[in-house]
Write an enzyme that holds these catalytic residues in place. Structure first.
Site, PDB file in Angstrom:
ATOM      1  N   GLY A 160       0.790  -1.235   0.000  1.00 34.14           N
ATOM      2  CA  GLY A 160       0.000   0.000   0.000  1.00 34.14           C
ATOM      3  C   GLY A 160       0.816   1.276   0.000  1.00 34.14           C
ATOM      4  O   GLY A 160       0.269   2.358  -0.216  1.00 34.14           O
ATOM      5  N   GLY A 161       2.123   1.168   0.296  1.00 35.40           N
ATOM      6  CA  GLY A 161       2.976   2.356   0.208  1.00 35.40           C
ATOM      7  C   GLY A 161       2.562   3.468   1.146  1.00 35.40           C
ATOM      8  O   GLY A 161       1.851   3.257   2.143  1.00 35.40           O
ATOM      9  N   THR A 162       3.011   4.683   0.796  1.00 31.79           N
ATOM     10  CA  THR A 162       2.730   5.845   1.639  1.00 31.79           C
ATOM     11  C   THR A 162       1.229   6.035   1.814  1.00 31.79           C
ATOM     12  O   THR A 162       0.743   6.228   2.932  1.00 31.79           O
ATOM     13  CB  THR A 162       3.336   7.115   0.985  1.00 31.79           C
ATOM     14  OG1 THR A 162       4.744   6.944   0.903  1.00 31.79           O
ATOM     15  CG2 THR A 162       3.025   8.359   1.799  1.00 31.79           C
ATOM     16  N   CYS A 163       0.475   5.981   0.727  1.00 32.29           N
ATOM     17  CA  CYS A 163      -0.949   6.314   0.774  1.00 32.29           C
ATOM     18  C   CYS A 163      -1.695   5.508   1.832  1.00 32.29           C
ATOM     19  O   CYS A 163      -2.393   6.063   2.677  1.00 32.29           O
ATOM     20  CB  CYS A 163      -1.572   6.097  -0.601  1.00 32.29           C
ATOM     21  SG  CYS A 163      -3.343   6.335  -0.613  1.00 32.29           S
ATOM     22  N   GLY A 199       7.679   5.725  -5.399  1.00 33.08           N
ATOM     23  CA  GLY A 199       7.046   6.824  -4.671  1.00 33.08           C
ATOM     24  C   GLY A 199       7.975   7.932  -4.227  1.00 33.08           C
ATOM     25  O   GLY A 199       8.953   8.278  -4.909  1.00 33.08           O
ATOM     26  N   GLY A 246       2.359  25.672   4.283  1.00 35.58           N
ATOM     27  CA  GLY A 246       0.891  25.727   4.213  1.00 35.58           C
ATOM     28  C   GLY A 246       0.370  25.042   2.974  1.00 35.58           C
ATOM     29  O   GLY A 246      -0.464  25.578   2.247  1.00 35.58           O
ATOM     30  N   GLY A 247       0.895  23.846   2.706  1.00 35.13           N
ATOM     31  CA  GLY A 247       0.400  23.041   1.583  1.00 35.13           C
ATOM     32  C   GLY A 247      -0.615  22.027   2.088  1.00 35.13           C
ATOM     33  O   GLY A 247      -1.182  22.178   3.181  1.00 35.13           O
ATOM     34  N   GLY A 264       0.344  20.053   5.546  1.00 36.73           N
ATOM     35  CA  GLY A 264       0.323  20.942   6.705  1.00 36.73           C
ATOM     36  C   GLY A 264      -1.086  21.323   7.114  1.00 36.73           C
ATOM     37  O   GLY A 264      -1.420  21.359   8.307  1.00 36.73           O
ATOM     38  N   HIS A 275     -32.566  17.935  -5.726  1.00 42.15           N
ATOM     39  CA  HIS A 275     -32.726  18.989  -4.722  1.00 42.15           C
ATOM     40  C   HIS A 275     -33.259  18.378  -3.442  1.00 42.15           C
ATOM     41  O   HIS A 275     -34.167  17.563  -3.495  1.00 42.15           O
ATOM     42  CB  HIS A 275     -33.732  20.035  -5.215  1.00 42.15           C
ATOM     43  CG  HIS A 275     -34.003  21.085  -4.174  1.00 42.15           C
ATOM     44  ND1 HIS A 275     -33.093  22.073  -3.872  1.00 42.15           N
ATOM     45  CD2 HIS A 275     -35.064  21.275  -3.354  1.00 42.15           C
ATOM     46  CE1 HIS A 275     -33.595  22.838  -2.909  1.00 42.15           C
ATOM     47  NE2 HIS A 275     -34.777  22.376  -2.577  1.00 42.15           N
TER      48      HIS A 275
HETATM   49  N1  LIG Z   1      -5.104  15.452  -0.296  1.00 47.89           N
HETATM   50  C1  LIG Z   1      -4.080  15.155  -1.078  1.00 47.89           C
HETATM   51  O1  LIG Z   1      -4.223  14.931  -2.273  1.00 47.89           O
HETATM   52  C2  LIG Z   1      -2.693  15.111  -0.505  1.00 47.89           C
HETATM   53  C3  LIG Z   1      -2.519  15.002   0.865  1.00 47.89           C
HETATM   54  C4  LIG Z   1      -1.227  14.993   1.349  1.00 47.89           C
HETATM   55  C5  LIG Z   1      -0.158  15.107   0.489  1.00 47.89           C
HETATM   56  N2  LIG Z   1      -0.360  15.209  -0.838  1.00 47.89           N
HETATM   57  C6  LIG Z   1       0.765  15.411  -1.739  1.00 47.89           C
HETATM   58  O2  LIG Z   1       1.996  15.217  -1.073  1.00 47.89           O
HETATM   59  C7  LIG Z   1       2.936  16.168  -1.503  1.00 47.89           C
HETATM   60  C8  LIG Z   1       3.589  16.827  -0.335  1.00 47.89           C
HETATM   61  O3  LIG Z   1       2.664  17.625   0.409  1.00 47.89           O
HETATM   62  P1  LIG Z   1       3.169  18.893   1.194  1.00 47.89           P
HETATM   63  O4  LIG Z   1       2.000  19.527   1.848  1.00 47.89           O
HETATM   64  O5  LIG Z   1       4.354  18.531   2.008  1.00 47.89           O
HETATM   65  O6  LIG Z   1       3.739  19.794   0.014  1.00 47.89           O
HETATM   66  P2  LIG Z   1       3.078  21.007  -0.816  1.00 47.89           P
HETATM   67  O7  LIG Z   1       3.965  21.173  -1.970  1.00 47.89           O
HETATM   68  O8  LIG Z   1       1.619  20.805  -0.994  1.00 47.89           O
HETATM   69  O9  LIG Z   1       3.236  22.250   0.171  1.00 47.89           O
HETATM   70  C9  LIG Z   1       4.485  22.628   0.712  1.00 47.89           C
HETATM   71  C10 LIG Z   1       4.410  24.088   1.101  1.00 47.89           C
HETATM   72  O10 LIG Z   1       5.569  24.404   1.851  1.00 47.89           O
HETATM   73  C11 LIG Z   1       5.989  25.706   1.478  1.00 47.89           C
HETATM   74  N3  LIG Z   1       7.416  25.830   1.815  1.00 47.89           N
HETATM   75  C12 LIG Z   1       8.470  25.259   1.185  1.00 47.89           C
HETATM   76  N4  LIG Z   1       9.620  25.597   1.798  1.00 47.89           N
HETATM   77  C13 LIG Z   1       9.294  26.386   2.854  1.00 47.89           C
HETATM   78  C14 LIG Z   1      10.037  27.048   3.875  1.00 47.89           C
HETATM   79  N5  LIG Z   1      11.365  26.940   3.970  1.00 47.89           N
HETATM   80  N6  LIG Z   1       9.357  27.800   4.788  1.00 47.89           N
HETATM   81  C15 LIG Z   1       8.004  27.899   4.717  1.00 47.89           C
HETATM   82  N7  LIG Z   1       7.265  27.287   3.780  1.00 47.89           N
HETATM   83  C16 LIG Z   1       7.890  26.542   2.859  1.00 47.89           C
HETATM   84  C17 LIG Z   1       5.673  25.777  -0.003  1.00 47.89           C
HETATM   85  O11 LIG Z   1       5.566  27.110  -0.430  1.00 47.89           O
HETATM   86  C18 LIG Z   1       4.349  25.033  -0.084  1.00 47.89           C
HETATM   87  O12 LIG Z   1       3.238  25.878   0.062  1.00 47.89           O
HETATM   88  C19 LIG Z   1       2.231  17.168  -2.394  1.00 47.89           C
HETATM   89  O13 LIG Z   1       2.601  16.953  -3.715  1.00 47.89           O
HETATM   90  C20 LIG Z   1       0.784  16.870  -2.178  1.00 47.89           C
HETATM   91  O14 LIG Z   1       0.031  17.060  -3.360  1.00 47.89           O
HETATM   92  C21 LIG Z   1      -1.613  15.235  -1.344  1.00 47.89           C
END
Ligand SMILES: NC(=O)c1ccc[n+]([C@@H]2O[C@H](COP(=O)([O-])OP(=O)(O)OC[C@H]3O[C@@H](n4cnc5c(N)ncnc54)[C@H](O)[C@@H]3O)[C@@H](O)[C@H]2O)c1
Length: 468
Positions: free
Chosen positions: A38-41, A144, A181-182, A185, A446
Site C-alpha cells: 500500500g505504500g505511503t498512501c 514513490g 501551508g500546503g 500541513g 434537490h
Molecule cells: N489530499 C491530497 O491529495 C494530498 C494530501 C497529502 C499530500 N499530498 C501530496 O503530497 C505532496 C507533499 O505535500 P506537502 O503539503 O508537504 O507539500 P506542498 O507542496 O503541498 O506544500 C508545501 C508548502 O511548503 C511551502 N514551503 C516550502 N519551503 C518552505 C520554507 N522553507 N518555509 C516555509 N514554507 C515553505 C511551499 O511554499 C508550499 O506551500 C504534495 O505533492 C501533495 O500534493 C496530497
C-alpha cells in the site's frame, strides 16, 4: 523465476499496475520493502490522515456544533490512544485488501528491496541480508516519494516531525507549528486544531495552497482562522528549528526580512516530498535521476531511456497524487499489453481534505490569465444553498471557468461541504468537453450540495444563476 512484469513498490501506482498487468494475462510480481502493501498512501498518507480527519471532525462538531442542533453533551473527551488505534485498524483493513487482491489475481509478491542488476534482472535484498534474483521482460518502477527535509532543519522525529510521526502522536499538542501551508500541513494542522491545539502555519508563499486557484486559498485561510483559530504567517521564510525537552523553537524571516521566532511543543515539517530512488541500482542500467527533485526521466509513454523499464507516480514528473499514480499504473500495464491508453493530465483533480474541503480540476484563473485566454467566470456561494443551510455548512463557493466564445468548461474550483466528492461531476463534464450551459441544463437532485455546481455553471453561461 521469469516474469513478464516486475513492479517495484506497492503503493497506489504499483499495486494498481500489478493488478491491471495480471488482468491482461501478464505474469506479474511485486517487490515491496515493507511488510505491508500500500505504500505511503495506505500506511502513512492518504488513508490514515483521513481516519484522523474523520475522528477529529466528529470531536470538533460535538464540541462546537451539536449545541446548535439542540444536542447537548457533557464530559466530552478525546482518547488519543483510541483514535490512533482506530486509524491503525483502518490501515490494516486497507492493506489486507491488497493482499487479498494480489492472491485473487495470482500476483507473486516478494518482501525486500528491489534493485537492478541489469535491465532484465532484479535482485531482492531481504531484511536478513539474504538475496534472490528474478528475471523479467519489463519493470515498472513505482517507488514513490518521501518527505523533503530542509537542509538546515534536522528532523528529530520526536518534536520536530514529518507527516509520518504526526499520524502517531500520543497527545494533542498545545501549540503545533506547521512549516508549509500546503496540503499536508493544512490537513494535519486541522486534525490537531480540531482537537484543541493552537496551530500556527508558517508559509513561504504569499498564500496557502498556493498552486491552486487563488480564491480557494483565501477562503480556506479565512474559514480555518474563523472556525479553528488557526494562525497564518505568510511570506515567511523558515530559517531553523531546535527542540529542547518539550519545547520547539522555530525561527523565520518575515516578509520584511525581520527575524521572528515561534515557540511550540511540536513542529511538523511539510514542505513537499521528494522522489524515492535510493537503492534501486539505477546506475546499473544507465538511468540518472533529475538533479532537481530526484525524479526518474520518462517519455510520453512513461518509459525510461531503457526499453521495457517504466516509471510511474511520485517518482516521475507531475502531481504527487495517488490517483495520478493509479492512472499511470493502468496506462503502463495497457501499453505493455500492446494497447493504446490515454491520460489527460489536465483532468486530474486535486483535493484538500480540510473542512470545508477544497477541490479543483482544469485550469486556474491565474493560468488562464497567463495564457491570455478569454474566459467567463461564474461563482455560487454555499450561503445560498438550501442543503448547506440545513447542515450548517455555508462557508465556501463553487467557481466555474468557461471559454468566453465556446462556453467549454476550462476549470472548476470549489471549496465547501463534500467538495472532494463533488469535483467528480466536473471531471466527467470536462472529460466529455461539456459547456457550462450543459452542466446548467442537467437536472441536479434537490436539495443537494451539487446544485451549487449547476448554479455556478449557469452563472458562467450567462449570469443566469437562479438562487444568487
Ligand atoms: N489530499 C491530497 O491529495 C494530498 C494530501 C497529502 C499530500 N499530498 C501530496 O503530497 C505532496 C507533499 O505535500 P506537502 O503539503 O508537504 O507539500 P506542498 O507542496 O503541498 O506544500 C508545501 C508548502 O511548503 C511551502 N514551503 C516550502 N519551503 C518552505 C520554507 N522553507 N518555509 C516555509 N514554507 C515553505 C511551499 O511554499 C508550499 O506551500 C504534495 O505533492 C501533495 O500534493 C496530497
Amino acid at each position: 523465476m521469469q516474469y513478464d512484469v516486475i513492479v517495484i513498490g506497492s503503493g497506489p501506482g504499483g499495486y494498481v499496475a500489478a493488478i491491471r498487468c495480471a488482468q491482461l494475462g501478464l505474469k506479474t510480481a511485486v517487490i515491496e520493502k515493507y511488510s505491508t502493501f500500500g505504500g505511503t498512501c495506505l500506511n502513512v498518507g492518504c488513508i490514515p490522515s483521513k481516519a484522523l480527519l474523520d475522528t477529529s471532525e466528529h470531536y470538533h462538531n460535538a464540541a462546537h456544533s451539536f449545541a446548535t442542533h439542540g444536542i447537548s453533551l457533557s464530559n466530552l473527551k478525546i482518547d488519543v490512544k483510541k483514535m490512533i488505534e482506530r486509524k491503525d485498524d483502518v490501515i490494516a483493513q486497507n492493506t489486507a485488501g491488497i493482499t487479498y487482491l494480489f492472491k485473487k489475481n495470482k500476483i507473486d509478491s516478494y518482501e525486500g528491496v528491489g534493485s537492478f542488476v541489469n535491465k532484465n534482472t532484479i535482485k531482492i535484498t531481504k531484511k536478513d541480508g539474504a538475496t534472490e534474483e528474478l528475471t523479467t521482460k519489463n519493470v515498472i518502477i513505482a517507488t514513490g516519494s518521501k518527505p523533503t527535509a530542509l537542509p538546515f532543519l534536522p528532523i528529530d522525529k520526536q518534536r520536530i516531525i514529518t507527516s509520518t510521526e504526526a499520524l502517531n502522536l500520543s497527545e494533542v499538542p498545545k501549540h503545533l507549528i506547521v512549516i508549509g501551508g500546503g496540503v499536508i500541513g493544512l490537513e494535519l494542522g486541522s486534525v490537531y486544531a480540531r482537537l484543541g491545539a493552537k496551530v500556527s502555519v508558517i508559509e513561504y508563499a504569499k498564500s496557502i495552497i498556493s498552486t491552486m486557484d487563488g480564491g480557494l486559498g483565501k477562503e480556506l485561510q479565512r474559514v480555518l482562522k474563523k472556525s479553528l483559530g488557526m494562525e497564518f504567517f505568510l511570506g515567511h521564510k523558515v530559517t531553523g528549528a531546535t527542540a529542547k525537552g518539550k519545547k520547539v523553537t522555530v525561527t523565520a524571516e518575515d516578509s520584511k526580512g525581520q527575524a521572528v521566532s515561534f515557540e511550540g511543543d511540536y513542529c511538523i515539517v511539510s514542505v513537499g516530498r521528494v522522489a524515492y530512488t535510493k537503492d534501486l541500482g539505477l546506475e546499473n542500467i544507465g538511468i540518472t535521476p533529475e538533479e532537481r527533485g530526484n525524479k526518474i526521466p520518462v517519455n510520453d509513454h512513461l518509459e525510461t531511456a531503457v526499453e521495457g523499464i517504466y516509471a510511474i507516480g511520485d517518482v516521475i514528473k507531475g502531481a504527487m497524487l495517488a490517483h495520478k499514480a493509479e492512472d499511470e499504473g493502468i496506462y503502463v500495464a495497457e501499453r505493455i499489453a500492446g494497447q493504446k491508453p490515454h491520460i489527460d493530465y489536465n483532468l486530474i483533480p486535486g483535493v484538500v481534505y480540510t473542512w470545508p474541503e477544497v477541490a479543483s480540476v482544469g485550469q486556474t484563473e491565474e493560468q488562464l490569465k497567463e495564457a491570455g485566454k478569454k474566459y467567463k467566470s461564474g461563482s455560487f456561494s454555499f450561503k445560498a444553498s438550501g442543503r448547506a443551510k440545513a447542515s450548517g455548512d455555508t462557508d465556501g463557493f463553487v467557481k466555474v471557468l468557461a471559454d468566453a466564445e465556446t462556453d467549454e468548461v476550462l476549470g472548476v474550483h470549489m471549496i465547501g461541504p463534500r467538495a472532494a466528492d463533488m469535483i467528480a461531476e466536473a471531471v466527467v463534464a470536462m472529460e466529455y468537453r461539456a459547456s457550462a450551459e450543459d452542466i446548467g441544463r442537467i437536472c441536479h437532485a434537490h436539495p443537494t450540495f451539487t446544485e451549487a455546481l449547476k448554479e455556478a455553471a449557469l452563472a458562467a453561461t450567462a449570469n443566469r444563476a437562479i438562487h444568487a
